[in-house]
Enzyme design. Structure first.
Site, PDB file in Angstrom:
ATOM      1  N   CYS A 114     -25.498   6.302  30.884  1.00  0.00           N
ATOM      2  CA  CYS A 114     -26.240   5.108  30.445  1.00  0.00           C
ATOM      3  C   CYS A 114     -25.202   4.026  30.102  1.00  0.00           C
ATOM      4  O   CYS A 114     -24.367   4.225  29.218  1.00  0.00           O
ATOM      5  CB  CYS A 114     -27.081   5.489  29.235  1.00  0.00           C
ATOM      6  SG  CYS A 114     -27.981   4.130  28.519  1.00  0.00           S
ATOM      7  N   GLU A 147     -24.578 -18.295 -15.810  1.00  0.00           N
ATOM      8  CA  GLU A 147     -23.962 -17.231 -15.001  1.00  0.00           C
ATOM      9  C   GLU A 147     -24.824 -16.947 -13.781  1.00  0.00           C
ATOM     10  O   GLU A 147     -26.018 -17.219 -13.789  1.00  0.00           O
ATOM     11  CB  GLU A 147     -23.871 -15.926 -15.820  1.00  0.00           C
ATOM     12  CG  GLU A 147     -22.961 -16.023 -17.002  1.00  0.00           C
ATOM     13  CD  GLU A 147     -23.099 -14.823 -17.928  1.00  0.00           C
ATOM     14  OE1 GLU A 147     -23.800 -13.858 -17.573  1.00  0.00           O
ATOM     15  OE2 GLU A 147     -22.502 -14.870 -19.001  1.00  0.00           O
ATOM     16  N   LYS A 156     -26.987 -14.474 -11.578  1.00  0.00           N
ATOM     17  CA  LYS A 156     -27.740 -13.254 -11.858  1.00  0.00           C
ATOM     18  C   LYS A 156     -27.467 -12.298 -10.698  1.00  0.00           C
ATOM     19  O   LYS A 156     -27.909 -12.535  -9.573  1.00  0.00           O
ATOM     20  CB  LYS A 156     -29.228 -13.572 -11.969  1.00  0.00           C
ATOM     21  CG  LYS A 156     -30.059 -12.411 -12.467  1.00  0.00           C
ATOM     22  CD  LYS A 156     -31.467 -12.884 -12.775  1.00  0.00           C
ATOM     23  CE  LYS A 156     -32.291 -11.779 -13.402  1.00  0.00           C
ATOM     24  NZ  LYS A 156     -32.347 -10.535 -12.654  1.00  0.00           N
ATOM     25  N   CYS A 188     -31.259   2.572  31.380  1.00  0.00           N
ATOM     26  CA  CYS A 188     -31.087   3.539  32.467  1.00  0.00           C
ATOM     27  C   CYS A 188     -32.380   4.258  32.836  1.00  0.00           C
ATOM     28  O   CYS A 188     -32.395   5.088  33.741  1.00  0.00           O
ATOM     29  CB  CYS A 188     -30.001   4.552  32.105  1.00  0.00           C
ATOM     30  SG  CYS A 188     -30.502   5.672  30.791  1.00  0.00           S
ATOM     31  N   LYS A 215     -35.203 -17.610 -11.751  1.00  0.00           N
ATOM     32  CA  LYS A 215     -35.213 -16.870 -10.480  1.00  0.00           C
ATOM     33  C   LYS A 215     -35.313 -17.836  -9.304  1.00  0.00           C
ATOM     34  O   LYS A 215     -36.197 -18.699  -9.286  1.00  0.00           O
ATOM     35  CB  LYS A 215     -36.420 -15.922 -10.449  1.00  0.00           C
ATOM     36  CG  LYS A 215     -36.417 -14.896 -11.572  1.00  0.00           C
ATOM     37  CD  LYS A 215     -35.669 -13.665 -11.190  1.00  0.00           C
ATOM     38  CE  LYS A 215     -36.604 -12.754 -10.443  1.00  0.00           C
ATOM     39  NZ  LYS A 215     -36.088 -11.383 -10.381  1.00  0.00           N
ATOM     40  N   ASP A 246     -27.655  -9.229  -8.302  1.00  0.00           N
ATOM     41  CA  ASP A 246     -28.795  -8.414  -7.902  1.00  0.00           C
ATOM     42  C   ASP A 246     -28.327  -7.008  -7.564  1.00  0.00           C
ATOM     43  O   ASP A 246     -28.007  -6.692  -6.429  1.00  0.00           O
ATOM     44  CB  ASP A 246     -29.477  -9.063  -6.689  1.00  0.00           C
ATOM     45  CG  ASP A 246     -30.893  -8.563  -6.532  1.00  0.00           C
ATOM     46  OD1 ASP A 246     -31.374  -7.832  -7.413  1.00  0.00           O
ATOM     47  OD2 ASP A 246     -31.527  -8.909  -5.515  1.00  0.00           O
ATOM     48  N   GLU A 251       3.967   1.661  -1.152  1.00  0.00           N
ATOM     49  CA  GLU A 251       4.572   1.924  -2.470  1.00  0.00           C
ATOM     50  C   GLU A 251       3.519   2.454  -3.451  1.00  0.00           C
ATOM     51  O   GLU A 251       3.791   3.336  -4.252  1.00  0.00           O
ATOM     52  CB  GLU A 251       5.211   0.639  -3.040  1.00  0.00           C
ATOM     53  CG  GLU A 251       6.469   0.201  -2.305  1.00  0.00           C
ATOM     54  CD  GLU A 251       7.611   1.201  -2.477  1.00  0.00           C
ATOM     55  OE1 GLU A 251       7.697   1.807  -3.560  1.00  0.00           O
ATOM     56  OE2 GLU A 251       8.383   1.397  -1.521  1.00  0.00           O
ATOM     57  N   PHE A 252       2.327   1.876  -3.350  1.00  0.00           N
ATOM     58  CA  PHE A 252       1.247   2.301  -4.249  1.00  0.00           C
ATOM     59  C   PHE A 252       0.956   3.787  -4.025  1.00  0.00           C
ATOM     60  O   PHE A 252       0.873   4.573  -4.956  1.00  0.00           O
ATOM     61  CB  PHE A 252      -0.013   1.463  -4.006  1.00  0.00           C
ATOM     62  CG  PHE A 252      -1.142   1.767  -4.960  1.00  0.00           C
ATOM     63  CD1 PHE A 252      -1.272   1.063  -6.153  1.00  0.00           C
ATOM     64  CD2 PHE A 252      -2.066   2.775  -4.687  1.00  0.00           C
ATOM     65  CE1 PHE A 252      -2.300   1.349  -7.051  1.00  0.00           C
ATOM     66  CE2 PHE A 252      -3.090   3.072  -5.576  1.00  0.00           C
ATOM     67  CZ  PHE A 252      -3.208   2.356  -6.758  1.00  0.00           C
ATOM     68  N   CYS A 279     -31.604   7.592  23.560  1.00  0.00           N
ATOM     69  CA  CYS A 279     -31.549   7.832  24.992  1.00  0.00           C
ATOM     70  C   CYS A 279     -30.584   9.000  25.178  1.00  0.00           C
ATOM     71  O   CYS A 279     -29.419   8.908  24.798  1.00  0.00           O
ATOM     72  CB  CYS A 279     -31.023   6.596  25.721  1.00  0.00           C
ATOM     73  SG  CYS A 279     -30.528   6.985  27.410  1.00  0.00           S
ATOM     74  N   TYR A 300     -21.118  -8.802 -17.821  1.00  0.00           N
ATOM     75  CA  TYR A 300     -21.731 -10.032 -18.346  1.00  0.00           C
ATOM     76  C   TYR A 300     -22.209  -9.957 -19.786  1.00  0.00           C
ATOM     77  O   TYR A 300     -22.817 -10.885 -20.279  1.00  0.00           O
ATOM     78  CB  TYR A 300     -22.888 -10.456 -17.454  1.00  0.00           C
ATOM     79  CG  TYR A 300     -23.874  -9.349 -17.111  1.00  0.00           C
ATOM     80  CD1 TYR A 300     -24.603  -8.695 -18.097  1.00  0.00           C
ATOM     81  CD2 TYR A 300     -24.069  -8.973 -15.781  1.00  0.00           C
ATOM     82  CE1 TYR A 300     -25.499  -7.695 -17.778  1.00  0.00           C
ATOM     83  CE2 TYR A 300     -24.966  -7.974 -15.448  1.00  0.00           C
ATOM     84  CZ  TYR A 300     -25.678  -7.340 -16.454  1.00  0.00           C
ATOM     85  OH  TYR A 300     -26.563  -6.355 -16.148  1.00  0.00           O
ATOM     86  N   CYS A 303     -35.576   4.453  28.306  1.00  0.00           N
ATOM     87  CA  CYS A 303     -34.399   3.653  27.985  1.00  0.00           C
ATOM     88  C   CYS A 303     -34.425   2.351  28.799  1.00  0.00           C
ATOM     89  O   CYS A 303     -34.568   2.391  30.026  1.00  0.00           O
ATOM     90  CB  CYS A 303     -33.134   4.447  28.304  1.00  0.00           C
ATOM     91  SG  CYS A 303     -31.634   3.469  28.031  1.00  0.00           S
ATOM     92  N   ASP A 316       0.841  -1.206   0.000  1.00  0.00           N
ATOM     93  CA  ASP A 316       0.000   0.000   0.000  1.00  0.00           C
ATOM     94  C   ASP A 316       0.869   1.246   0.000  1.00  0.00           C
ATOM     95  O   ASP A 316       0.584   2.240  -0.662  1.00  0.00           O
ATOM     96  CB  ASP A 316      -0.882   0.045   1.260  1.00  0.00           C
ATOM     97  CG  ASP A 316      -1.968  -1.002   1.199  1.00  0.00           C
ATOM     98  OD1 ASP A 316      -2.034  -1.702   0.169  1.00  0.00           O
ATOM     99  OD2 ASP A 316      -2.721  -1.121   2.188  1.00  0.00           O
TER     100      ASP A 316
HETATM  101  S1  IVH Z   1     -27.562 -10.466 -19.554  1.00  0.00           S
HETATM  102  C1  IVH Z   1     -29.756  -8.765 -23.345  1.00  0.00           C
HETATM  103  N1  IVH Z   1     -26.419 -11.501 -17.422  1.00  0.00           N
HETATM  104  O1  IVH Z   1     -30.712  -8.844 -14.819  1.00  0.00           O
HETATM  105  C2  IVH Z   1     -29.462  -9.423 -22.046  1.00  0.00           C
HETATM  106  N2  IVH Z   1     -28.066  -9.835 -17.087  1.00  0.00           N
HETATM  107  O2  IVH Z   1     -33.581  -9.244 -15.266  1.00  0.00           O
HETATM  108  C3  IVH Z   1     -28.593  -8.648 -21.172  1.00  0.00           C
HETATM  109  N3  IVH Z   1     -28.396  -9.222 -14.727  1.00  0.00           N
HETATM  110  O3  IVH Z   1     -31.081  -6.532 -17.439  1.00  0.00           O
HETATM  111  C4  IVH Z   1     -28.576  -9.071 -19.766  1.00  0.00           C
HETATM  112  N4  IVH Z   1     -26.899 -10.616 -13.895  1.00  0.00           N
HETATM  113  O4  IVH Z   1     -29.509  -5.946 -15.335  1.00  0.00           O
HETATM  114  C5  IVH Z   1     -27.332 -10.620 -17.884  1.00  0.00           C
HETATM  115  N5  IVH Z   1     -25.276 -12.477 -15.650  1.00  0.00           N
HETATM  116  C6  IVH Z   1     -26.175 -11.610 -16.101  1.00  0.00           C
HETATM  117  C7  IVH Z   1     -26.907 -10.774 -15.229  1.00  0.00           C
HETATM  118  C8  IVH Z   1     -27.861  -9.901 -15.775  1.00  0.00           C
HETATM  119  C9  IVH Z   1     -27.791  -9.675 -13.622  1.00  0.00           C
HETATM  120  C10 IVH Z   1     -29.453  -8.211 -14.720  1.00  0.00           C
HETATM  121  C11 IVH Z   1     -29.388  -7.243 -15.867  1.00  0.00           C
HETATM  122  C12 IVH Z   1     -30.588  -7.586 -16.702  1.00  0.00           C
HETATM  123  C13 IVH Z   1     -31.549  -8.066 -15.659  1.00  0.00           C
HETATM  124  C14 IVH Z   1     -32.660  -8.876 -16.263  1.00  0.00           C
END
Ligand code: IVH
Length: 669
Positions: A430, A113, A115, A409, A312, A117, A36-37, A424, A225, A406, A34
Site C-alpha cells: 500500500c 494571571e 488561567k 490500494c 472565562k 487549563d 556533561e549533565f 489497511c 500560582y 483502503c 547534555d
Molecule cells: S488561584 C483560592 N490562579 O482554576 C484560589 N487558579 O477554576 C486558588 N487555575 O482551582 C486558585 N490558573 O485549578 C488560580 N492563575 C491561576 C489559575 C488557577 C488555573 C485553576 C485552579 C483553580 C481553578 C478555578
C-alpha cells in the site's frame, strides 16, 4: 573518601544537577551540555547505588520515575482546595470590583494571571525539599501523586536560597503543552487507542497513571500560582509569587500587577487574541486582590475566595459547512478521517480542515455531508468538529460512512476488537504505508538518513526504492539523474545512507517499524537478544520474559518475523552491512551470580529501589522478567507483594529471595 565526604559530595552533586535542571527547563537557558549533565547524573547514580544509606526520593536521579504499581493514598488538604467564581463579561468584572471596593472601602491593586487549563496540584515542601503532592480530589482530600509529580522536570525537588518557610504548601496547575499533547495523541492513534479529547484531560489522565516511569515520558509541565497561608509573610500575592520564582518554581512571566480594574480589562483584551500564540491552553484570566491584608479582610465564601475571580474566554467557535471527508492512510496502515470544510476564519487563522480521529467520533456526531458543523480550536493545531447544527440540515443529505476499503490500494479494511482505528492490512504494497515505513526508517531516532519527505516520494515514484532495503542498492548515477538532484546533493544522500550502516542495533530495530516496537522497546529487545537472528526466532514466552515486554508487543514481534517478506528484507539489510548485533562493549559483569537466570521483582524494598535492584541483577549476569512463569529462576520479594503473584510463585515452586538474601547472593549488604 570517608563516608561523610561521600555524603557531602552526593549533596553537592544533587544541588549542582538541580541548578542545571532549573536553568534548562525553567529559564530555557542551559548552563551545561547534555553530555556533561549526564556524566554528573551517572556519577550521582553510581554513588547512590554504592551508598544506599544516602538515598533520597528528591534526588535528581529519581526524575525518571519507577514502575511500582500502587493505588493512590488519600490525603486531607490542610487548606481546602477551593475553586474560583467565574465572570464572562466586562459588566460582571466591574461588579466584582464594586463588591471588593465596597467591602474594603477603597480601591485596590490587582494581580492578573493566565488561567492555566490543566489539573490542580498542591505541593508541600519541608526544609526546602519536596515532601508531598496531592490532587484536588473533592477539595477536602485528594490523591497522593508524589511519585508522579517528582518526574515533572520543571517542578523543583529542592529549593534554591534559604528564605523559604520551614514548611509550606504551594499550588499550581499541571498542564500538558500542545507539542506533548500532539505527540501523545499521534502515538495513541498509531496504537489504535482513542485519542485524548484535549490537553486538560490528557494532563489529569497522565497524573493518575500508576506507572511514574510512563508519566516521566509524557512531558507534563506545571505553573505555580498560589501559596495558601504564605501571603502573611509578604506584602502581597505578587511579592509571594516573585519569591517563589526565586526559589525555583515556574511562575508565569505573564503575571502582572495593575492599579485598577480598567487595567485588568486591558490585560484581558490583550490575551483574548494573544492566547492562541501560547504553547499551552488557557481558558481565561484570573484576577486577584494583591494585598495580603485586604485578602484577609475579604476572606472566603464556602466555595470561593472573595478576593479573586476568573474571567472565562469564550471558546472560539464558528459554524461552517462540511464539504467532504477524506481518508488518510498512515505508516502503520491506520486510516484517519479528515473533514474538509468551507474555509472560515477562526482564532486568527483560516480553517479548511478538521480532524475526525476515527469512526466512533463520526458516529457520535452523526455527521452528514453538507452539514453545518461547529468547529472549535482547542489545544490541537488542527481544529475539531464539536457538533452539528441540526436545524440547518438540508433535505436528503447523505450520512458520512467510514470506508470499507483502503482509499489507496483497495484492500478491505480491518478493525480489531477493542481498537478505535481501522487499518489497511496490505502493509507491504500500500503506497502510503511503504512511503511511511521508509520515512520512519530514515528518521533521526532510527537510521538518521538525511532525506526530506519529498525525496522519499521521488525515490518511490521513480521506482528506485520500494522498500527500505532498496535504499542500500541506490547508486550515485541513479540519484543524480533524478530531477532536482545535483552532484553534491546526490553524493550527500549516498554518503548518508552509507553512514547509517553504523547505527546501533536498537536504532536499526526501531527503524523496521514493527508495530508496538517504539524506541524504548527496541532498546530493551536489543539488550536482551544478542542479534536479530536470535530475536527473530524467539517465542512469545521468551519475549515476555524481557522487562517491559508484554503479550501484545510479543505477539506483534513474532508475527513480524513469521512473515517471509520481512525475513527476506532483513536478509537483504544484513547483506548490505547493517548492524543487527548488540554492542560488544556491554556493561562489564560484576559476577556471574545470576548468569542465565531470570529474576522477577515484586513488592516494595527497604534498602534499594527497584531500578537499583534491576541494575544489580543485570550487573551480575541475570535478566529481569516482567511476569512469573515456569522460566522464572527466582522471585525477589519485597513487602506487600501481590497475593496472586505469591500464589503463582508457590504453585510453580519458584525460590523466593528476600532483599537481604538477594544482596547476600551478590555479596552486598
Ligand atoms: S488561584 C483560592 N490562579 O482554576 C484560589 N487558579 O477554576 C486558588 N487555575 O482551582 C486558585 N490558573 O485549578 C488560580 N492563575 C491561576 C489559575 C488557577 C488555573 C485553576 C485552579 C483553580 C481553578 C478555578
Amino acid at each position: 573518601m570517608s563516608e561523610s565526604e561521600v555524603k557531602q559530595h552526593i549533596i553537592q552533586l544533587r544541588a549542582t544537577l538541580e541548578k542545571h535542571n532549573h536553568a534548562y527547563y525553567n529559564l530555557n537557558n542551559p548552563t551545561i551540555s547534555d553530555f556533561e549533565f549526564d556524566k554528573l547524573l551517572k556519577e550521582l547514580q553510581m554513588l547512590e547505588d554504592q551508598f544506599p544509606q544516602f538515598a533520597d526520593p528528591n534526588s535528581p536521579t529519581q526524575r525518571v520515575g519507577s514502575d511500582r504499581n500502587e493505588e493512590f493514598v488519600q490525603v486531607a488538604h490542610k487548606y481546602p482546595m477551593l475553586s474560583l467564581a467565574n465572570t464572562y463579561n466586562e459588566g460582571e468584572l466591574l461588579d466584582f470590583n464594586g463588591r471588593v471596593e465596597k467591602l474594603l472601602g477603597r480601591s485596590v491593586e490587582y494581580v492578573c494571571e493566565l488561567k492555566f487549563d490543566g489539573t490542580a496540584i498542591g505541593i508541600t515542601y519541608i526544609n526546602g525539599k519536596l515532601e508531598r503532592a496531592v490532587t484536588r480530589g473533592d477539595g477536602q482530600k485528594g490523591d497522593d501523586v508524589t511519585a508522579n509529580v517528582r518526574t515533572i522536570k520543571t517542578i523543583p525537588l529542592m529549593l534554591k536560597g534559604n528564605d523559604f518557610p520551614e514548611e509550606f504548601e504551594i499550588r499550581g496547575e499541571i498542564i500538558l503543552p500542545h507539542s506533548s499533547f500532539e505527540r501523545i495523541n499521534a502515538e495513541r492513534a498509531e496504537r489504535g487507542e482513542t485519542p485524548f479529547a484535549n490537553p486538560r484531560n490528557a494532563a489529569s489522565g497522565t497524573l493518575k497513571m500508576q506507572n511514574s516511569a510512563q508519566v516521566a515520558k509524557r512531558g507534563l509541565d506545571c505553573f505555580f500560582y498560589y501559596m495558601p497561608g504564605a501571603n502573611k509573610l509578604q506584602d502581597g500575592h505578587f511579592e509571594s509569587m516573585t519569591h517563589a520564582r526565586n526559589w525555583g518554581f515556574k511562575v508565569s512571566d505573564e503575571m502582572k500587577k495593575v492599579g485598577s480594574i480598567q487595567d485588568v480589562i486591558q490585560f484581558i483584551k490583550y490575551w483574548d487574541t494573544e492566547r492562541y500564540k501560547l504553547p499551552f491552553d488557557t481558558d481565561g484570566i484570573v484576577v486577584k486582590v494583591n494585598s495580603a491584608d485586604y485578602q484577609g479582610e475579604l476572606g472566603f465564601t464556602a466555595k470561593t475566595p472573595r478576593w479573586a475571580v476568573a474571567y472565562k474566554f469564550k471558546a472560539e467557535q464558528v459554524v461552517t459547512r462540511l464539504l467532504s471527508v477524506t481518508f488518510q492512510v498512515g505508516r502503520t496502515g491506520a486510516v484517519t478521517p479528515v473533514a474538509n470544510l468551507e474555509p472560515v476564519q477562526l482564532a486568527g487563522t483560516v480553517v479548511k480542515r478538521a480532524s475526525l480521529h476515527n469512526a466512533d467520533i463520526i458516529a457520535e456526531l452523526g455527521l452528514h455531508l453538507g452539514d453545518m458543523v461547529m468547529v472549535e480550536k482547542g489545544g490541537e493545531i488542527i481544529p475539531k468538529i464539536v457538533g452539528v447544527d441540526h436545524q440547518q440540515r438540508g433535505l436528503g443529505l447523505e450520512p458520512v460512512v467510514f470506508l470499507h476499503h483502503c482509499p489507496e490500494c483497495g484492500t478491505a479494511l480491518v478493525r480489531s476488537e477493542g481498537e478505535a482505528a481501522h487499518y489497511c492490512p496490505n502493509e507491504n504494497s500500500c503506497p502510503p504505508q511503504i512511503k511511511g515505513k521508509i520515512e520512519h526508517f530514515i528518521s533521526r531516532q532510527a537510521m538518521d538518513i538525511n532525506a526530506a519527505e519529498a525525496t522519499v516520494e521521488q525515490l518511490y515514484n521513480s521506482g528506485l526504492v520500494k522498500n527500505v532495503a532498496d535504499l542500500y542498492d541506490l547508486k550515485f548515477e541513479q540519484v543524480v539523474a533524478l530531477e532536482r538532484f545535483a552532484e553534491k546533493s546526490a553524493r550527500n544522500l549516498i554518503d548518508s545512507i552509507e553512514a547509517s550502516k553504523q547505527q546501533p542495533f536498537h536504532k536499526a530495530l526501531f527503524g523496521l517499524g514493527i508495530r508496538f516496537v517504539g524506541a524504548t522497546v527496541a532498546k530493551k529487545l536489543s539488550e536482551a537478544f544478542t542479534d536479530i537472528q536470535s530475536l527473530s526466532t524467539a517465542k512469545a514466552e521468551q519475549l515476555t520474559q524481557v522487562d517491559e515486554i508484554g503479550e501484545r508487543i510479543a505477539q506483534s514481534v513474532v508475527q513480524y518475523f513469521a512473515d517471509e517478506r520481512n525475513q527476506l528484507l532483513i536478509q537483504r539489510l544484513l547483506q548490505a552491512g547493517l548492524n543487527f548485533k548488540s554492542d560488544s562493549v556491554k556493561k562489564e559483569a560484576l559476577s556471574n551470580a545470576f548468569l542465565g537466570k531470570i529474576l522477577v521483582i515484586s513488592g516494595t524494598f527497604v534498602k534499594h529501589s527497584r531500578e537499583e535492584l534491576k541494575e544489580m541483577i543485570e550487573a551480575h549476569g541475570g535478566k529481569i522478567g516482567s511476569s512469573v512463569s515456569k522460566n522464572t529462576s527466582y522471585m525477589v520479594a519485597g513487602e506487600n507483594m501481590g497475593p496472586s503473584k505469591l500464589e503463582k510463585v508457590i504453585q510453580l515452586g519458584i525460590p523466593i529471595l528476600s532483599e537481604d538474601q538477594f544482596l547476600e547472593m551478590i555479596n552486598k549488604d
